[in-house]
Every structure is written in structure tokens, then in C-alpha cells.
Design a protein around this motif. Structure first.
Motif, short mmCIF file in Angstrom:
data_model
loop_
_atom_site.label_atom_id
_atom_site.label_comp_id
_atom_site.label_asym_id
_atom_site.label_seq_id
_atom_site.Cartn_x
_atom_site.Cartn_y
_atom_site.Cartn_z
N GLU A 92 1.09 -0.80 22.07
CA GLU A 92 1.03 1.32 20.91
C GLU A 92 0.96 0.94 19.80
OE1 GLU A 92 5.27 2.30 18.43
OE2 GLU A 92 5.43 -0.11 19.22
N TYR A 93 -0.10 3.06 19.85
CA TYR A 93 -1.08 2.65 18.99
C TYR A 93 -0.23 3.32 17.75
CZ TYR A 93 -4.24 5.73 15.67
OH TYR A 93 -5.10 5.92 15.24
N VAL A 94 -0.20 2.96 16.84
CA VAL A 94 0.85 2.82 14.93
C VAL A 94 -0.50 4.02 14.69
CG1 VAL A 94 1.86 2.32 13.60
CG2 VAL A 94 1.80 1.14 15.09
N ASP A 95 0.40 4.90 14.26
CA ASP A 95 -0.53 6.32 13.32
C ASP A 95 -0.85 6.28 12.11
OD1 ASP A 95 -1.88 8.23 11.95
OD2 ASP A 95 -1.23 9.69 13.21
N GLY A 96 -1.29 4.76 11.19
CA GLY A 96 -0.32 4.76 9.84
C GLY A 96 -1.58 3.85 8.96
N ARG A 97 -1.01 3.27 7.70
CA ARG A 97 -1.90 2.59 7.06
C ARG A 97 -1.34 1.34 7.09
NH1 ARG A 97 -1.13 6.43 2.47
NH2 ARG A 97 1.00 6.74 3.65
N ARG A 98 -2.18 -0.02 6.93
CA ARG A 98 -1.33 -0.53 6.61
C ARG A 98 -0.60 -1.20 5.12
NH1 ARG A 98 -6.63 -5.23 5.62
NH2 ARG A 98 -6.11 -4.73 3.92
N LEU A 99 0.16 -2.11 5.48
CA LEU A 99 1.10 -2.34 4.04
C LEU A 99 0.72 -2.71 2.59
CD1 LEU A 99 3.79 -2.32 3.28
CD2 LEU A 99 3.80 -4.97 3.52
N ASP A 100 -0.30 -2.71 2.64
CA ASP A 100 -1.28 -2.67 1.03
C ASP A 100 -2.09 -1.97 1.08
OD1 ASP A 100 -2.98 -3.07 2.99
OD2 ASP A 100 -4.42 -4.86 1.87
N MET A 101 -2.78 -0.91 1.75
CA MET A 101 -3.17 0.08 1.29
C MET A 101 -1.83 1.23 1.46
SD MET A 101 -6.03 -0.31 1.16
CE MET A 101 -6.84 1.04 0.87
N TRP A 102 -0.32 1.07 1.44
CA TRP A 102 -0.01 2.34 2.41
C TRP A 102 1.05 1.90 0.23
CZ3 TRP A 102 5.18 0.56 1.13
CH2 TRP A 102 5.99 1.25 0.45
N ALA A 103 0.37 0.62 -0.06
CA ALA A 103 1.32 0.19 -1.49
C ALA A 103 0.25 0.83 -2.38
CB ALA A 103 2.33 -0.51 -1.92
N GLU A 104 -0.56 0.43 -2.05
CA GLU A 104 -1.27 0.80 -2.86
C GLU A 104 -1.91 2.64 -3.55
OE1 GLU A 104 -4.76 0.91 -6.28
OE2 GLU A 104 -3.38 -0.65 -4.59
N GLU A 105 -1.73 3.33 -2.59
CA GLU A 105 -1.42 5.07 -1.77
C GLU A 105 -0.89 5.47 -2.80
OE1 GLU A 105 -3.23 5.66 1.57
OE2 GLU A 105 -5.50 5.05 0.95
N GLU A 106 0.78 5.34 -2.04
CA GLU A 106 1.53 5.40 -2.24
C GLU A 106 2.68 5.45 -3.23
OE1 GLU A 106 2.97 8.10 -0.35
OE2 GLU A 106 1.74 7.74 0.70
N ASN A 107 2.40 4.30 -4.53
CA ASN A 107 2.61 3.36 -5.30
C ASN A 107 4.47 3.91 -4.98
OD1 ASN A 107 3.41 3.06 -7.89
ND2 ASN A 107 2.83 4.76 -9.16
N PRO A 108 5.04 2.95 -3.72
CA PRO A 108 6.23 3.25 -3.92
C PRO A 108 7.37 2.67 -5.10
CG PRO A 108 5.54 1.37 -2.99
CD PRO A 108 4.34 1.95 -4.07
N THR A 109 8.98 4.29 -4.13
CA THR A 109 9.85 3.07 -4.93
C THR A 109 10.38 1.69 -4.75
OG1 THR A 109 11.10 4.58 -4.07
CG2 THR A 109 9.82 6.14 -5.21
N ALA A 110 11.30 1.64 -5.49
CA ALA A 110 11.88 0.10 -5.74
C ALA A 110 12.81 0.39 -3.77
CB ALA A 110 12.91 -0.33 -5.69
N ARG A 111 13.51 1.57 -3.09
CA ARG A 111 14.28 2.18 -2.01
C ARG A 111 12.87 2.16 -1.11
NH1 ARG A 111 18.92 4.90 -2.20
NH2 ARG A 111 18.85 5.79 -4.50
N GLN A 112 12.15 2.94 -1.06
CA GLN A 112 10.93 2.55 -0.64
C GLN A 112 10.29 1.15 -0.15
OE1 GLN A 112 8.28 5.68 -1.99
NE2 GLN A 112 8.21 6.50 -0.35
N VAL A 113 10.12 0.47 -0.62
CA VAL A 113 9.69 -1.36 -1.16
C VAL A 113 10.75 -1.32 0.22
CG1 VAL A 113 9.41 -2.80 -1.80
CG2 VAL A 113 8.05 -1.01 -2.96
#
Length: 619
Positions: A92-113
Motif C-alpha cells: 500500500e502506498y501511504v501518501d504522507g510524511r514520516r512521523l518526525d517530519m510531520w511533527a517538525e512541520e505540523e507542530n502538533p497539539t497534545a490531542r494530535q500526538v
């Protein structure tokens, strides 16, 4: 001779799949984006000689795990069919980002994490219930889908399951060193001299690794530290990490407690199972309030204020300093310096401003270019008029008096800069095996000045000579109506380096721009026939720390010259790693000169000796 793992060019058909581009590369194989009947997939190519039964182990694990948070398998086979050298796994092709890149770029909230980690916990719960242990839980093996934020656990290449035959003889199983559990390190210390001792990783090891993933998501810091590997191991074995809610005041206490429970030193004190982790996260989310929807970290900007009187001049110092909330994001782009006027005397001693990434063409240069274009057009028109005056109506089937304009030999960098690059733009469905030390790197391209904007040392005289030759050629060709335009095949378009290649070359003491000697065939130098497609060169002598006789693998692209792009190296001892190396002729030009005797569009005659150059991207 070992075949290279990255040899598929766009458009290649493999077991019914059409390859589009490379997604990633590692020690044992390569992952490509491919399509079958219009549907995208990730095609994982593994060297059978290196992975052995691990390819079958990965397939069997994926076949038994059907879960929305685990990457799905679509099919598998061997290639080439006649003499298999590679295992091919379509996933399966996952169209997205690695978790570390996602965190760096999104600066997620506690709920998202919490939701992302809950997805990973559910994947582990499904795997552990079926007797499967991942053994390589880390940020690089979690993909966050762009469309809905769903997280998927990928790369079971070194996974194991109950009853499976052991494939290694080492005291510790394969895995990424930084994510090993305290019990694994303790076993290594106490049993290293015991013949036949083998540590068996279990679900508790996966949960410890997930705790190591969760802590930086909450705090942007690693929970343990030390000046060297020994001190770091001691900290893992004996030091308690700072509670996440103390390291970062925006971390909810409930989520901080979940993280600390995963990082307990013994399996008995740790969260007992992935199912229990799911329940703890779900309960924490049920009690979440508005504070869970605030980004966990501050955005990092150059103008962010610090405490008065403190000398904190780097992101790393700010991030690691106690008492300050950590930051995420990229540094702000420095303000551009204005372009210097062209009439400044370069020898007058004026200080040149620093280079900037954006190049502006001065108005004067634009006017000069326009003037040259008008002059050239005028001369061509005059020449065409002269040719028409000499034309007589009794000539039958005259040649058209149209001059074809060839495309620029080198595509502009602006188009490349506009396209997304690096791991943040590479949506991989599966990471590569971690049985060798992982090399992570951001694929970057250097912004260069387009050829038309480069200031030459003697622009006027050289420009006039070039223009004079071009105008005279155009006039002569127009006057002689039977003179055809040159059929020029432009060089290949730019292409990024394999992931990790630049860092590997740096570790081998090979700087960008360094050149080495190589040969296509051993023996007395001679002419050979080559075809577009896979190729191998042999390193003729030591190049940095890369030994002589290392095989450099990649592909040739036949144009008016023969271009070589080499992406993989295999040493005489069998060590393999990604590289980014371009083939140069001995006389210094990029690509090999075509020798007389073969004018085919897909093959050519070249000399066997060449130079290879370390690059940060293929131009």
C-alpha cells in the motif's frame, strides 16, 4: 558481481507494475512508487543475496496482519523471473510524511500526538495478538497520512513471530541501536561472553521504543543524554527521564504519565501490553480539555525574544535549555541582500554582499539581452530577405525557409526549486531495513544562478564572438535553403540524489565536487559499445576512504553525450551504501564523448576510462 539495488528507471515494467520514481533507498534495497491498473503502490526491491529469508519473513508477517494502522501488502514475487536476484513486495502506498517530519512541520497539539500514538499502539496490539514483534519501532517507520492524519506502522523487514526460525547468530537481534530497551542492554552486558546466548525481543521492547518515540513528540528532546555511547547507555539503564510535563509545561499530565509508564526500566513495571496502552490513551483523550488543542512547542523564528542578557544564539541551545519551552519548525529565511549594480568596479575594493538563494536579473542586464535578441533577429531577417531575393519560381519543391529553435540544453533551476524536495516531499509506504546502521538525510538541491544570469569575466567580447557565430550560422543556413537545423538532444533533466547518499560520502571523506578515477572495463583502455540503462564502473584507486575496485552502479543516459548517474557503491568486501556520483570525461566535461561508429539514439561508443564526481544532485 553483486547487482545494484537501484536500477529501475521511470517507465520500467516489473511484474505488471510500472515504475514512476524512487521513494527511498537503504542497505538492502530500494522502494519505488509504481502503478498497476492505475492504482499507486510502493514497490520494495530487496537483494536476495543480502536479505535471504527475511524477504519471505516480511511477506508472511504482512499477509497475517490485516489492520488499518498497518501498511497493507498487495502482492509479491521475484525478479528477474528467469534468474531471480531480487524479491519484490508490492505494498500500500501511504501518501504522507514520516512521523518526525510531520511533527517538525505540523507542530502538533497534545490531542494530535495522542491520536497518532494511539494509531501506532493499535497496530502493535494487532501484531502482538498475532505473535508478531516489530523490533524496529521508530519515527522513520511510522507514516502519517496527509488526507486524514491516520498513522500507519510500516517496515516489518526485521520483524519476528512466535515459532519462526532464528535468522541471525548475534547476541542481540537486528534493530536500531538508539531504540534498544534497557533489558536488551543489560543482557548484552551480562551475557556477552556466554556461548550461544541470544536475547529474544518481545512486545515490551516495542513498547519501550514507542515510549522513546512519544517523548520527543511531547518535548522535542530525547529522554536520555550522555557525552558518548557508554554514558548514554548508562543513562538508559539507570537514569529517570525528566517527566514530559516538567520539560514542557504544555504537556497534559495524563499524557506525560502514559509516556513515563512506557519508559520504565523493567518490563514488569512498564505498560503491560499494547492493548493496555490503547486503553490508557483513549481514557486520556476522553478527559482532554481545550489545553490539549494548543501546539506543544513554540514556532522557531530568528526574531523570537530570549531573556534579556542571555547569549542564546542557536536553536539547539534554546531547545535544550531548561526552563524554556521547546521549539519546532524551520529557521526563518534570512532577508535577501539587494543585487549589486553592474557598473560597480569589482577591483575598487567594494565588499561583495553575501550570496542569496534568489537571483534577480538587473534591469540593465535585461535590456542588454533584449538588445542582443533584436540585433540577432534583424540580421536573420536580412539574411532571409537576401535568400528570398535569390529564390526563383522555377525551382521545384523548395525547402522551407524556417529556422527551428532548439530548446535550452539545461533546464532552468527555477522549475526544480518550485517542486517539493527532501523527505518531507517523499511519501513512502515503507521504510527500509535497519539491519545496517541507518543513514538519514534530507535530499536537497543547491540553488544556482541560471546560465543566462551568470556574470562572465569578459562578457562583452565573449558574447560578441558567440553571437557572431550564431548569426553567421543562421544567415548561412537560411541563405542555403537545403541546410537543415541541428538535431540536438538535450541533456537529461535534473534528479535528486538517493536518500542518505551525501552523508555517506561525507563519512567517507569525499567532499562534494571531489573527483576520482574509474573504468568501465578492466585492461588496456579501449573503445566499447554501451547502451542506455543499467551500468557499472570500477573505481581505479582509493577515493577518500572508498577503496579501489569498489563497484559504482547506476545507469547511463544516451544523448549527444553519454551521461552516467551512479547511485550505489559495493566495496570489494561486500559493503554496500548509497552514493551520488556523476560520470565525467577525462577531459573534464560532464558525460562521455560519443566516439564515431554508432549514431543510435539508445547506444554509443565511448572510451573505457572516465572520472567520477561527487555531487549533491544530478544536474
Amino acid at each position: 558481481m553483486r547487482s545494484p539495488p537501484a536500477i529501475w528507471a521511470p517507465g520500467v515494467q516489473v511484474l505488471g507494475y510500472t515504475v514512476e520514481r524512487q521513494l527511498g533507498q537503504g542497505g538492502f534495497g530500494t522502494v519505488y512508487l509504481a502503478r498497476c491498473e492505475g492504482q499507486p503502490c510502493a514497490l520494495k526491491l530487496l537483494q536476495l543475496m543480502r536479505v535471504g529469508e527475511r524477504a519471505e519473513r516480511e511477506v508472511s508477517i504482512l499477509m497475517r496482519l490485516r489492520h488499518p494502522n498497518v501498511v497493507g501488502i498487495l502482492g509479491h514475487g521475484y525478479w528477474p523471473v528467469a534468474q531471480p536476484q531480487f524479491a519484490v513486495i508490492a505494498m500500500e502506498y501511504v501518501d504522507g510524511r514520516r512521523l518526525d517530519m510531520w511533527a517538525e512541520e505540523e507542530n502538533p497539539t497534545a490531542r494530535q500526538v495522542a491520536r497518532v500514538v494511539l494509531d501506532v499502539a493499535r497496530a502493535l496490539a494487532a501484531a502482538h495478538s498475532d505473535g508478531v514483534v516489530h523490533r524496529d519501532v521508530k519515527e522513520a517507520n511510522v507514516m502519517v497520512r496527509t488526507s486524514d492524519g491516520l498513522a500507519k506502522l510500516v517496515d516489518f523487514g526485521i520483524g519476528d513471530y512466535e515459532g519462526a526460525r532464528s535468522l541471525t547468530q548475534d547476541i542481540l537481534p537486528p534493530g536500531t541501536v538508539d531504540y534498544r530497551s534497557p533489558e536488551a542492554w543489560k543482557f548484552l552486558r551480562t551475557q556477552r561472553d556466554v556461548p550461544g546466548a541470544r536475547f529474544t525481543a518481545g512486545p515490551a521492547d516495542d513498547l519501550w521504543a514507542l515510549g522513546l518515540v512519544l517523548y520527543p513528540l511531547l518535548t522535542a528532546r530525547f529522554p536520555f543524554d550522555g557525552p558518548d555511547a557508554h554514558a548514554l547507555t548508562e543513562a538508559i539503564l539507570s537514569s529517570a527521564p525528566t517527566p514530559p510535563h516538567e520539560a514542557n509545561e504544555r504537556v497534559p499530565r495524563a499524557l506525560s504519565d502514559v509516556c513515563l509508564r512506557l519508559l520504565e526500566k523493567t518490563p514488569e513495571a512498564r505498560t503491560p501490553s499494547a492493548h493496555a496502552l490503547c486503553e490508557a490513551l483513549e481514557e486520556a483523550l476522553r478527559g482532554a480539555d481545550a489545553t490539549w488543542d494548543v501546539p506543544l512547542c513554540d514556532a522557531y523564528n530568528e526574531d523570537s525574544a530570549t531573556t534579556e542578557g542571555e547569549d542564546i544564539d542557536s536553536f539547539e541551545q534554546w531547545r535544550d535549555r531548561p526552563g524554556h519551552r521547546p521549539r519546532r519548525g524551520r529557521r526563518a529565511v534570512p532577508e535577501e541582500w539587494p543585487a549589486p549594480p553592474l557598473d560597480v568596479d569589482p577591483e575598487a575594493g567594494a565588499e561583495a554582499p553575501p550570496q542569496v538563494t534568489t537571483v534577480h536579473a538587473p534591469a540593465r542586464a535585461a535590456r542588454l539581452s533584449h538588445a542582443w535578441a533584436v540585433l540577432a533577429l534583424a540580421v536573420v531577417v536580412v539574411a532571409m530577405g537576401a535568400a528570398l531575393m535569390r529564390w526563383t519560381p522555377h525551382v521545384s519543391n523548395p525547402e522551407p525557409t524556417r529556422q527551428e529553435v532548439a530548446a535550452s540544453a539545461k533546464p532552468p533551476q527555477a522549475g526544480l526549486a518550485a517542486a517539493p524536495i527532501g523527505p518531507e516531499a517523499i511519501a513512502a509506504a515503507v521504510a527500509l531495513p535497519a539491519t545496517l546502521q541507518e543513514v538519514s538525510s534530507t535530499v536537497t538541491t543547491q540553488t544556482t544562478v541560471p546560465p543566462s544570469l551568470q556574470i562572465l569575466s569578459k562578457p562583452t567580447k565573449k558574447g560578441m564572438r558567440v553571437m557572431a557565430r550564431a548569426v553567421s550560422t543562421a544567415a548561412a543556413c537560411t541563405a542555403l535553403t537545403a541546410c537543415p537545423g541541428p538535431q540536438v538532444r538535450p541533456p537529461p533533466p535534473p534528479e535528486p540524489c538517493p536518500v542518505g547518499a551525501v552523508k555517506v560520502m561525507e563519512k567517507l571523506d569525499i567532499d562534494l565536487g571531489d573527483k576520482g578515477d574509474a573504468i568501465f572495463e578492466e585492461g588496456v583502455p579501449h573503445y566499447i559499445s554501451v547502451h542506455e540503462g543499467p551500468t557499472q564502473l570500477i573505481l581505479a584507486g582509493l577515493w577518500g576512504d572508498m577503496p579501489s575496485n569498489t563497484v559504482l552502479s547506476g545507469r547511463l543516459i544516451v544523448r549527444d553525450r553519454v551521461y552516467g548517474r551512479l547511485t550505489w557503491a559495493t566495496t570489494p568486501k561486500g559493503d554496500s551504501f548509497p552514493v551520488c556520483v556523476e560520470v565525467y570525461a577525462e577531459e573534464g566535461a560532464r558525460g562521455m564523448a560519443r566516439e564515431p561508429g554508432d549514431d543510435s539514439p539508445s547506444s554509443a561508443r565511448i572510451f573505457t576510462t572516465a572520472r567520477v564526481k561527487a555531487v549533491s544532485e544530478f544536474e
